[in-house]
Design a protein around this motif. Structure first.
Motif, PDB file in Angstrom:
ATOM      1  N   PRO A 165       0.828  -1.212   0.000  1.00  0.00           N
ATOM      2  CA  PRO A 165       0.000   0.000   0.000  1.00  0.00           C
ATOM      3  C   PRO A 165       0.859   1.257   0.000  1.00  0.00           C
ATOM      4  O   PRO A 165       1.786   1.397   0.807  1.00  0.00           O
ATOM      5  N   SER A 166       0.550   2.170  -0.915  1.00  0.00           N
ATOM      6  CA  SER A 166       1.373   3.361  -1.108  1.00  0.00           C
ATOM      7  C   SER A 166       0.499   4.540  -1.487  1.00  0.00           C
ATOM      8  O   SER A 166      -0.593   4.375  -2.029  1.00  0.00           O
ATOM      9  N   ALA A 176      -3.255   2.327  -7.785  1.00  0.00           N
ATOM     10  CA  ALA A 176      -2.549   1.746  -6.646  1.00  0.00           C
ATOM     11  C   ALA A 176      -1.650   2.756  -5.943  1.00  0.00           C
ATOM     12  O   ALA A 176      -1.083   2.453  -4.898  1.00  0.00           O
ATOM     13  N   LEU A 177      -1.520   3.952  -6.524  1.00  0.00           N
ATOM     14  CA  LEU A 177      -0.712   5.016  -5.922  1.00  0.00           C
ATOM     15  C   LEU A 177      -1.553   6.293  -5.873  1.00  0.00           C
ATOM     16  O   LEU A 177      -1.351   7.212  -6.675  1.00  0.00           O
ATOM     17  N   PRO A 178      -2.534   6.366  -4.960  1.00  0.00           N
ATOM     18  CA  PRO A 178      -3.367   7.576  -4.880  1.00  0.00           C
ATOM     19  C   PRO A 178      -2.502   8.806  -4.609  1.00  0.00           C
ATOM     20  O   PRO A 178      -1.545   8.753  -3.838  1.00  0.00           O
ATOM     21  N   VAL A 179      -2.856   9.897  -5.273  1.00  0.00           N
ATOM     22  CA  VAL A 179      -2.076  11.140  -5.191  1.00  0.00           C
ATOM     23  C   VAL A 179      -2.830  12.174  -4.373  1.00  0.00           C
ATOM     24  O   VAL A 179      -3.996  12.479  -4.644  1.00  0.00           O
ATOM     25  N   GLY A 228      -8.579  12.408 -11.420  1.00  0.00           N
ATOM     26  CA  GLY A 228      -8.306  11.147 -10.752  1.00  0.00           C
ATOM     27  C   GLY A 228      -7.427  11.233  -9.524  1.00  0.00           C
ATOM     28  O   GLY A 228      -7.171  10.213  -8.887  1.00  0.00           O
ATOM     29  N   ALA A 229      -6.927  12.441  -9.195  1.00  0.00           N
ATOM     30  CA  ALA A 229      -6.159  12.572  -7.957  1.00  0.00           C
ATOM     31  C   ALA A 229      -7.066  12.253  -6.766  1.00  0.00           C
ATOM     32  O   ALA A 229      -8.280  12.460  -6.815  1.00  0.00           O
ATOM     33  N   ALA A 238      -6.087   6.985   1.765  1.00  0.00           N
ATOM     34  CA  ALA A 238      -5.453   6.719   0.468  1.00  0.00           C
ATOM     35  C   ALA A 238      -4.725   5.376   0.485  1.00  0.00           C
ATOM     36  O   ALA A 238      -4.762   4.619  -0.494  1.00  0.00           O
ATOM     37  N   LEU A 239      -4.074   5.059   1.589  1.00  0.00           N
ATOM     38  CA  LEU A 239      -3.373   3.783   1.696  1.00  0.00           C
ATOM     39  C   LEU A 239      -4.356   2.614   1.680  1.00  0.00           C
ATOM     40  O   LEU A 239      -4.068   1.564   1.095  1.00  0.00           O
ATOM     41  N   ALA A 240      -5.518   2.795   2.294  1.00  0.00           N
ATOM     42  CA  ALA A 240      -6.538   1.744   2.261  1.00  0.00           C
ATOM     43  C   ALA A 240      -7.043   1.536   0.831  1.00  0.00           C
ATOM     44  O   ALA A 240      -7.270   0.403   0.393  1.00  0.00           O
ATOM     45  N   LEU A 241      -7.200   2.631   0.094  1.00  0.00           N
ATOM     46  CA  LEU A 241      -7.615   2.538  -1.303  1.00  0.00           C
ATOM     47  C   LEU A 241      -6.548   1.834  -2.127  1.00  0.00           C
ATOM     48  O   LEU A 241      -6.852   0.997  -2.985  1.00  0.00           O
TER      49      LEU A 241
END
Length: 218
Positions: free
Chosen positions: A65-66, A94-97, A116-117, A137-140
């Motif tokens: 998770p990132s 997989a890398l939410p901003v 999409g951020a 964000a990490l959970a997503l």
């Protein structure tokens, strides 16, 4: 989520900001919340890290998770330009901003969210609010990685099917009964039953409906 919460590996927060004091302060904050942090002084440095990965490894990155904290306004490549490149690479699921923005950059950050951020946080920000959004964000990211691994597993199982099993599977998914499958493939009903059972076993499903749903999701 903290640094020990995910079975996928240690969660990590990537931070891209040209100000040393910001990177140091956020690094301390995240470590105090048991979150790993890796800082980059420029968008170019972060992209260079990505470019150093072999294509096969990048296609499977990140594996744990990132999320990315990204300053909007920086010398050289802007945060928005880096974000657009991440979108093109298909990495933001997989890398939410989360954009870090000054007041004047809010409209730009809002536009990025529409692209999409995950979110933007206006400076100066509340530590608790920021960490809450990071954890979300990490959970997503974790959910997206699980979904990707599931798709990879389906593709791997599909690769284990024989050509005949693929033919039978296609007709099973179309809803054909065994008798019609046998007629179309010019084989016995018993042979269809054997192939059907092997397909279900290899794909780890118990019904044609479950198989169809699995393939649709993949």
């Amino acid at each position: 989520m903290n640094a020990t919460a995910s079975p996928l590996g240690l969660p990590i927060v990537y931070l891209v900001d040209d100000e040393d004091v910001v990177r140091d302060a956020l690094g301390w904050l995240l470590r105090s919340r048991r979150l790993l942090c890796e800082g980059f002084a420029s968008a170019e440095a972060f992209e260079a890290m990505l470019d150093a990965k072999p294509p096969a490894a990048l296609a499977e990155w990140p594996r744990s998770p990132s999320c990315l904290l990204l300053d909007v306004r920086m010398p050289g490549m802007s945060g928005l330009s880096l974000f657009e490149r991440l979108v093109e690479r298909g990495l933001i699921a997989a890398l939410p901003v989360i954009f870090l923005t000054g007041h004047g950059d809010v409209p730009t950050a809002v536009a990025a969210v529409k692209r999409g951020a995950f979110d933007f946080v206006e400076k100066p920000f509340s530590d608790n609010t920021l960490v809450d959004r990071i954890e979300q964000a990490l959970a997503l990211s974790e959910a997206a990685i699980h979904a990707r691994l599931g798709r990879e597993g389906v593709r791997r199982r599909l690769g284990e099917l024989t050509e005949r099993e693929r033919e039978v599977m296609r007709l099973v998914v179309e809803g054909r009964p065994n008798k019609l499958i046998a007629d179309e493939l010019d084989i016995s009903v018993r042979t269809v039953e054997v192939h059907r059972a092997r397909v279900f076993e290899k794909m780890d499903v118990r019904s044609a409906v479950e198989l169809a749903n699995l393939l649709r999701e993949a």
